[in-house]
Design a protein around this motif. Structure first.
Motif, short mmCIF file in Angstrom:
data_model
loop_
_atom_site.label_atom_id
_atom_site.label_comp_id
_atom_site.label_asym_id
_atom_site.label_seq_id
_atom_site.Cartn_x
_atom_site.Cartn_y
_atom_site.Cartn_z
N PHE A 265 0.83 -1.21 0.00
CA PHE A 265 0.00 0.00 0.00
C PHE A 265 0.87 1.26 0.00
O PHE A 265 0.63 2.20 -0.77
N TYR A 266 1.89 1.27 0.83
CA TYR A 266 2.71 2.48 0.96
C TYR A 266 3.85 2.54 -0.05
O TYR A 266 4.50 3.58 -0.18
N ALA A 267 4.09 1.44 -0.75
CA ALA A 267 5.16 1.43 -1.75
C ALA A 267 4.67 1.80 -3.14
O ALA A 267 5.47 1.89 -4.07
N ARG A 268 3.39 2.08 -3.31
CA ARG A 268 2.86 2.47 -4.61
C ARG A 268 2.89 3.99 -4.74
O ARG A 268 2.87 4.74 -3.75
N ASP A 269 2.92 4.44 -5.97
CA ASP A 269 2.86 5.86 -6.26
C ASP A 269 1.45 6.38 -5.95
O ASP A 269 0.48 5.60 -5.84
N LEU A 270 1.32 7.70 -5.80
CA LEU A 270 -0.01 8.29 -5.70
C LEU A 270 -0.82 7.89 -6.93
O LEU A 270 -0.31 7.92 -8.06
N ALA A 271 -2.06 7.50 -6.72
CA ALA A 271 -2.94 7.00 -7.78
C ALA A 271 -2.44 5.69 -8.39
O ALA A 271 -2.90 5.27 -9.45
N GLY A 272 -1.50 5.04 -7.71
CA GLY A 272 -1.05 3.73 -8.16
C GLY A 272 -2.02 2.63 -7.78
O GLY A 272 -3.05 2.87 -7.14
N THR A 273 -1.67 1.41 -8.16
CA THR A 273 -2.56 0.26 -7.94
C THR A 273 -1.87 -0.79 -7.10
O THR A 273 -0.71 -1.13 -7.34
#
Length: 364
Positions: A265-273
């Motif tokens: 959850f925290y390793a994704r980019d903003l607006a990532g999946t």
């Protein structure tokens, strides 16, 4: 006339599996008998043996399989005797609300064979995932057979579960496309398939995350451009550092644990999946601040069987394999006999194999 063949059965929770005689009935309406050529030894089979799925013992284990149709029942038009097929555990109904909307990959009424295979004393067997393929011949719903071009059964049979789940998690569910950055947490067979799928889809940064250095090394063979040893460094910070400080466009969680899901959850980019394809046990729970869920946007998805449609995906992936673009052979650690399943479970516990594959006598 019914047939009696050899198959691998789990009689009770935690007990070693047994090679026994299995009675396979003639196919009824909508059913097919398939001569199994090869079947992968999947963690799900071990979960069945350990009572982690349900308690409907005895189980006829095995489900990642390919073989040749021997006979079909009344009304079957999907396949014919002699066809080389990969077995799947989602025969779509064509009539439910998902199918009616043109989304059969989400079919809510998938089905299996109506008749039961049995022991010689008449005891009904519960086939793993409705297939039961650690057996010389198995009875399935015809819709569980997907016709493909002839290929090595030991390799392409793995599309029946783990490899399809991982590939589809990245490509179908995550929508990985050219230029994307992808992180995959958990580099077993499913995670490695997600890595391979990401590479084929055109991702340019593919980060493999695991706590086992051996698995990280293997992940490179499937297309990982970077590796992160989560036993020695913070995977969130490492993934961000490898993606310009932003996080990955798509993070595939292939473990199924709260702590690794939070990392995803925290390793994704903003607006990532984030895509959850690792299977959690029923007791697992995850807690996240709602403001973070709201504020980061994007999508949190779960992937069931890689959101695959076997009739669409299996032939395509076999074509990629035959072209040399999808190395299914690399998933096959060893080829074993049908009497070696229990030993394969022990190797699985030790993390010594990606996949052991049972190859039936005469199919080697």
């Amino acid at each position: 006339m019914s047939q009696t063949v050899k198959g691998v059965v789990a009689r009770s929770k935690g007990a070693p599996v047994e090679l026994v005689d299995v009675v396979v009935p003639d196919p009824g309406p909508g059913e097919a008998v398939v001569a199994v050529e090869a079947c992968g030894v999947c963690h799900t089979d071990l979960h069945y043996r350990e009572g982690g799925i349900n308690d409907e013992f005895p189980f006829l284990l095995g489900h990642e399989a390919a073989g040749r149709v021997e006979a079909v029942g009344e009304g079957v038009t999907e396949v014919a005797p002699g066809d080389f097929v990969i077995l799947n555990w989602r025969a779509v109904c064509g009539e439910c609300r998902a199918c009616a909307k043109g989304e059969p990959q989400y079919c809510f009424a998938t089905h299996n064979a109506t008749q039961k295979m049995t022991l010689t004393d008449g005891t009904e067997l519960s086939p793993a995932l409705g297939i039961g393929a650690f057996v010389e011949k198995t009875l399935v719903a015809a819709g569980q057979c997907t016709k493909v071009e002839d290929a090595d059964a030991a390799a392409v049979g793995l599309l029946g579960c783990g490899v399809m789940a991982g590939f589809g998690a990245a490509v179908n569910t995550g929508g990985v496309t050219r230029g994307d950055s992808v992180a995959v947490i958990g580099c077993g067979g499913v995670g490695d398939a997600a890595i391979a799928g990401s590479r084929i889809a055109g991702a340019t940064t593919i980060i493999a995350v695991d706590v086992d250095a051996r698995k990280l090394e293997t992940a490179k063979q499937f297309g990982a451009t970077h590796t992160v040893d989560a036993s020695t460094e913070d995977p969130i910070e490492a993934i961000r550092a490898l993606t310009g400080g932003f996080g990955a466009d798509v993070v595939v969680e292939a473990v199924g644990r709260p702590e690794t899901y939070e990392q995803a959850f925290y390793a994704r980019d903003l607006a990532g999946t984030v895509v959850l394809v690792g299977v959690p046990t029923p007791d697992k729970q995850v807690t996240l601040p709602m403001i973070d869920i709201f504020g980061r946007g994007g999508a949190l998805k779960s992937s069931w069987y890689g959101d695959c449609l076997p009739s669409r995906d299996f032939p395509m992936l076999v074509d990629l394999y035959r072209q040399g673009r999808f190395d299914l052979d690399a998933f096959v650690t060893e080829r074993i006999g049908i009497a070696d399943v229990e030993a394969a479970f022990e190797k699985m516990h030790g993390g010594d194999v990606l996949r052991s594959v049972v190859v039936m006598e005469g199919s080697k």
